[in-house]
Design an enzyme around this catalytic site. Structure first.
Site, PDB file in Angstrom:
ATOM      1  N   ASN A   1     -13.190   7.155  42.387  1.00  0.00           N
ATOM      2  CA  ASN A   1     -12.307   7.184  43.562  1.00  0.00           C
ATOM      3  C   ASN A   1     -12.991   7.986  44.663  1.00  0.00           C
ATOM      4  OD1 ASN A   1     -10.253   7.340  45.413  1.00  0.00           O
ATOM      5  ND2 ASN A   1      -9.052   8.844  44.249  1.00  0.00           N
TER       6      ASN A   1
ATOM      7  N   LYS B   1     -12.038   8.323  47.645  1.00  0.00           N
ATOM      8  CA  LYS B   1     -11.071   8.843  48.628  1.00  0.00           C
ATOM      9  C   LYS B   1     -11.531   8.466  50.044  1.00  0.00           C
ATOM     10  CE  LYS B   1     -10.251  12.511  45.356  1.00  0.00           C
ATOM     11  NZ  LYS B   1      -9.348  13.572  45.016  1.00  0.00           N
TER      12      LYS B   1
ATOM     13  N   HIS C   1      -1.644   7.318  43.740  1.00  0.00           N
ATOM     14  CA  HIS C   1      -2.466   8.529  43.613  1.00  0.00           C
ATOM     15  C   HIS C   1      -1.678   9.726  44.154  1.00  0.00           C
ATOM     16  CE1 HIS C   1      -5.684  11.425  44.189  1.00  0.00           C
ATOM     17  NE2 HIS C   1      -6.365  10.719  43.310  1.00  0.00           N
TER      18      HIS C   1
ATOM     19  N   GLU D   1      -2.441  12.081  45.987  1.00  0.00           N
ATOM     20  CA  GLU D   1      -2.632  12.388  47.415  1.00  0.00           C
ATOM     21  C   GLU D   1      -1.752  11.490  48.283  1.00  0.00           C
ATOM     22  OE1 GLU D   1      -6.871  12.145  47.213  1.00  0.00           O
ATOM     23  OE2 GLU D   1      -6.905  14.035  46.101  1.00  0.00           O
TER      24      GLU D   1
ATOM     25  N   GLU E   1      -3.248  12.288  35.695  1.00  0.00           N
ATOM     26  CA  GLU E   1      -3.976  13.213  36.553  1.00  0.00           C
ATOM     27  C   GLU E   1      -3.063  14.378  36.922  1.00  0.00           C
ATOM     28  OE1 GLU E   1      -7.367  11.171  38.744  1.00  0.00           O
ATOM     29  OE2 GLU E   1      -5.588  10.711  39.902  1.00  0.00           O
TER      30      GLU E   1
ATOM     31  N   GLY F   1      -9.411  17.938  42.224  1.00  0.00           N
ATOM     32  CA  GLY F   1     -10.201  18.585  43.266  1.00  0.00           C
ATOM     33  C   GLY F   1     -10.200  20.100  43.200  1.00  0.00           C
TER      34      GLY F   1
ATOM     35  N   SER G   1     -10.860  16.856  38.118  1.00  0.00           N
ATOM     36  CA  SER G   1     -12.064  17.691  38.035  1.00  0.00           C
ATOM     37  C   SER G   1     -12.991  17.280  36.889  1.00  0.00           C
ATOM     38  CB  SER G   1     -11.692  19.177  37.949  1.00  0.00           C
ATOM     39  OG  SER G   1     -11.057  19.586  39.150  1.00  0.00           O
TER      40      SER G   1
HETATM   41  C1  PEP Z   1      -8.950  11.820  41.821  1.00  0.00           C
HETATM   42  O1  PEP Z   1      -9.085  11.752  43.028  1.00  0.00           O
HETATM   43  O2  PEP Z   1      -8.302  10.949  41.232  1.00  0.00           O
HETATM   44  C2  PEP Z   1      -9.564  12.935  41.103  1.00  0.00           C
HETATM   45  C3  PEP Z   1      -9.383  13.030  39.827  1.00  0.00           C
HETATM   46  O3  PEP Z   1     -10.282  13.822  41.862  1.00  0.00           O
HETATM   47  P1  PEP Z   1     -11.278  14.973  41.286  1.00  0.00           P
HETATM   48  O4  PEP Z   1     -12.130  14.323  40.229  1.00  0.00           O
HETATM   49  O5  PEP Z   1     -12.063  15.404  42.462  1.00  0.00           O
HETATM   50  O6  PEP Z   1     -10.425  16.039  40.699  1.00  0.00           O
END
Ligand code: PEP
Length: 256
Positions: free
Chosen positions: A7, A9, A94, A96, A166, A172, A212
């Site tokens: 992803n 983003k 997601h 976000e 998640e 992040g 992460s």
């Molecule tokens: C994500 O955007 O779905 C995600 C898991 O981000 P990150 O790996 O940066 O935590």
């Protein structure tokens, strides 16, 4: 087969960097295509150019969102019908989008159903906030999101349905979830899928961990019995780091 999803983003901000990033991961992803499904989720404006690069590589392409209607007066939206020609996957719900554009469980349900009805794959994201986690409410929150998000799905959709667990506090933040917590939550998700759309579907639906994930910690997730891969954000913007995540995943599943 495990799924490793990148992803991106709202990155990178120019097409040359986007294409360089794809070239950087393509050969590794292609080399492991018989053992790991790799899918890349660039921003909408880069989808067409990236799809040209991915032809006959076995690497899949996805969008980071889609609307629930297929056409009409919905300014700024992109429909599953528009994505169908070059994408195989769409990320829905997601965190976000839930946080910054107010996406609700009902919207996630409609979007997921719309994507699946166009025979695209849907990666529906769920996960609790830090306050929920600290209050011991992870199960309650995730249960609610999965139940609501699957409201319009049926067992026929299960082969193209992926649920990404998640924890929002892990996205992040550099604070990846304890594998035991991830495992228990993924087991809960599979149980709810079974209750909602049947035991056969619960076996077919793939469940990912996201939050992460890096080359250095991916093994502890992909080794979990109920984990079918990972959704990677930040680390997918570094071609070598992401390639290493694909290699580790291929290695672990090669030994299963
Ligand atoms: C994500 O955007 O779905 C995600 C898991 O981000 P990150 O790996 O940066 O935590």
């Amino acid at each position: 087969m495990p799924l490793v999803a990148a992803n991106w983003k709202m990155n990178p901000t120019n097409i040359d960097d986007a294409l360089d990033l794809v070239r950087g991961v393509m050969s590794v992803a292609r080399g492991h295509a018989d053992r790991v499904e790799v899918a890349i989720f660039p921003p909408f404006p880069w989808l067409l150019a990236v799809s040209d690069l991915l032809v006959e590589t076995g690497v899949k392409l996805g969008a980071q969102d889609a609307f629930w209607e297929n056409s009409g007066a919905f300014t700024g939206e992109v429909s599953p019908a528009m994505l169908k020609g070059w994408c195989q996957w769409v990320i829905i719900g997601h965190s976000e989008r839930r946080l910054y554009v107010g996406e609700t469980d009902e919207m996630v349900a409609k979007k997921t159903a719309a994507v699946l009805s166009r025979e695209l794959g849907a990666i529906m994201c769920v996960g609790e906030l830090l306050d929920h986690y600290d209050e011991g409410r992870s199960d309650e929150i995730v249960t609610g999101q999965v139940r609501a998000g699957l409201a319009e799905c049926s067992a026929d959709d299960s082969a193209r349905l992926v649920i990404a667990y998640e924890p929002v506090w892990a996205i992040g933040s550099g604070r990846n979830a304890d594998p035991e917590h991830a495992y228990k939550t993924m087991r809960l998700i599979r149980r709810i899928v079974g209750e909602m759309i049947g035991a056969g579907a619960a076996r077919k639906v793939r469940i990912l961990y996201g939050g992460s994930v890096k080359a250095a910690n991916v093994q502890q997730y992909v080794e979990l019995p109920l984990c079918d891969g990972v959704l990677v954000g930040g680390a997918s913007l570094d071609a070598e780091e992401f390639a290493q995540i694909v290699r580790v995943t291929a290695e672990v599943y090669g030994h299963r």
